[in-house]
Design an enzyme around this catalytic site. Structure first.
Site, PDB file in Angstrom:
ATOM      1  CE  LYS A 123     -72.102   9.971  18.679  1.00  0.00           C
ATOM      2  NZ  LYS A 123     -72.577  11.325  18.261  1.00  0.00           N
ATOM      3  CE1 TYR A 142     -57.864   2.995  15.119  1.00  0.00           C
ATOM      4  CE2 TYR A 142     -55.676   2.340  14.239  1.00  0.00           C
ATOM      5  CZ  TYR A 142     -56.697   3.224  14.375  1.00  0.00           C
ATOM      6  OH  TYR A 142     -56.679   4.326  13.458  1.00  0.00           O
ATOM      7  CG  ASP A 162     -56.693   7.404  12.386  1.00  0.00           C
ATOM      8  OD1 ASP A 162     -55.624   7.756  11.910  1.00  0.00           O
ATOM      9  OD2 ASP A 162     -57.615   6.542  11.564  1.00  0.00           O
TER      10      ASP A 162
HETATM   11  C1  IPM Z   1     -51.904   7.034  11.743  1.00  0.00           C
HETATM   12  C2  IPM Z   1     -52.540   5.884  10.572  1.00  0.00           C
HETATM   13  C3  IPM Z   1     -52.355   4.548  11.206  1.00  0.00           C
HETATM   14  C4  IPM Z   1     -53.399   4.710  12.135  1.00  0.00           C
HETATM   15  C5  IPM Z   1     -52.669   3.396  10.036  1.00  0.00           C
HETATM   16  C6  IPM Z   1     -51.768   3.320   9.134  1.00  0.00           C
HETATM   17  C7  IPM Z   1     -52.877   2.068  10.711  1.00  0.00           C
HETATM   18  O1  IPM Z   1     -53.595   6.268  10.123  1.00  0.00           O
HETATM   19  O2  IPM Z   1     -50.785   6.800  12.045  1.00  0.00           O
HETATM   20  O3  IPM Z   1     -52.456   7.676  11.803  1.00  0.00           O
HETATM   21  O4  IPM Z   1     -54.853   4.481  11.900  1.00  0.00           O
HETATM   22  O5  IPM Z   1     -53.099   4.542  13.398  1.00  0.00           O
HETATM   23 MG    MG Z   2     -54.182   8.087  10.587  1.00  0.00          MG
END
Ligand code: IPM
Ligand code: MG
Length: 360
Positions: A195, A146, A251
């Site tokens: 992984k 991210y 996520d």
């Molecule tokens: C979450 C969401 C977010 C993430 C997105 C909206 C950027 O999917 O909080 O899980 O991926 O963290």
């Molecule tokens: Mg999410």
């Protein structure tokens, strides 16, 4: 006591569900003698529309100066909204990533609990679910792919994109500690998901988590590959207590975890760092397709407010009170559309908020 809460309604169903959570908080405040003071903060698509960016410095400063942050959801329909014609760093989701990073919220707790009243909404077979499950995903939130370097280039007429997934041992250690602390309170065990058969970051993850486990001997640790974990979640969810994992795996797995509880509309989350300041939001997104229709389920946001009381303000009894109110509303058969089943009573977003507030 007075508590300063930065409230970010955001986009889609965000404003509707946050309104219900504040309604419930206000009643809790009255009952227990606290004052919750709200400051509205712009983030996401609404911020883009008003300021040109998904999170202004000023908005971040307001959040930093508060005791905690309550968030609805950000984002729109990727196919339709003009926000997605902007460069990626100016889209709604970039605001969410910026506030997580800016507030140092590296630890995301996403509890996945099957409410016994909602067993019928659970898509898994009865024999897999037994008498229910109760685990929590501890997701690393400010590192990995991210926040790694990314680029899109064209080389010899061929478009090429790269995302990188960096982790250092300190980032891994601090989230691992959180997972073991959570497991200690739950008297449980930790499943660390990676992984490691492919990724270097995962091999480092596995080593550092193992080293950290030695400080917590007595708490069992198991490693699991992420693909296997995705399968185990639908095969035998009862085996899990604390799932510790990196940002992107967390996520994905937390969406899966929420769905097996019956509805993504039920699950709260807390994002925490080194201080008491946390950000509390439902695990689900902004659901633009149902925005403004008074049909969204506000329970995940209301339960997120309960987590805020517990983790940021140490108001355990008040948090329990919200959770008990949600339980009794479900016991009595009140349901929003996403968790509706035969014999239950269908109500809207606002009415669900009213029902829960009444029982405080
Ligand atoms: C979450 C969401 C977010 C993430 C997105 C909206 C950027 O999917 O909080 O899980 O991926 O963290
Ligand atoms: Mg999410």
């Amino acid at each position: 006591m007075d508590y300063k809460i930065a409230v970010i309604p955001g986009d889609g169903i965000g404003p509707e569900i946050v309104r219900e959570a504040c309604k419930v908080l206000d009643v809790v405040g009255k009952k227990f003698g606290h004052k919750f003071c709200y400051t509205e903060v712009l983030m996401g698509g609404v911020s883009i529309d008003k300021t040109g960016v998904p999170l202004t410095d000023e908005a971040l400063e307001t959040a930093k100066a508060s005791d905690s942050v309550l968030l609805g959801a950000v984002g729109g329909d990727v196919g339709k909204s003009n926000w997605y014609k902007l460069p990626p760093n100016l889209r709604p989701e970039a605001g969410l990533l910026a506030i997580r990073k800016g507030l140092g919220l590296f630890c995301n707790l996403r509890p996945a609990v099957l409410f016994p009243q909602l067993k019928k909404a659970c898509p898994l077979k009865d024999e897999l679910v037994g008498d229910g499950f109760d685990f929590v995903v501890v997701r690393e939130l400010t590192g990995g792919v991210y926040f790694g370097k990314r680029e899109t280039v064209t080389e010899n007429g061929v478009r090429k994109a790269t995302d990188t997934m960096p982790y250092d041992e300190n980032e891994i250690r601090r989230i691992a500690k959180w997972a073991f602390e959570v497991a200690k309170k739950r008297k449980g065990h930790v499943t660390s998901v990676d992984k490691a058969n492919v990724l270097d970051t995962s091999r480092l993850w596995r080593q550092v988590v193992k080293e950290t486990a030695q400080e917590y001997n007595g708490i069992p640790l198991q490693d699991m590959l992420v693909d296997n974990c995705a399968m185990q979640l639908v095969k035998d969810p009862k085996q899990f207590d604390v799932i510790l994992t990196e940002n992107m795996f967390g996520d994905i797995l937390s969406d899966e975890a929420s769905m097996i509880t019956g509805s993504i509309g039920m699950l709260a989350s807390a994002s925490l760092g080194e201080t008491k300041l946390g950000l509390y939001e439902p695990s689900h997104g902004s659901a633009p397709d149902i925005a403004g229709k008074n049909i969204a389920n506000p329970i995940a946001t209301i339960l997120s407010a309960a987590m805020m009381l517990r983790y940021s303000f140490d108001l355990e009894e008040e948090a329990d009170c919200i959770e008990a109110a949600v339980n009794s509303v479900l016991d009595e058969g009140w349901r929003t559309a996403d968790i509706m089943s035969e014999g239950c009573k269908l109500i809207g977003t606002k009415e669900m908020g009213d029902q829960i507030a009444e029982r405080i």
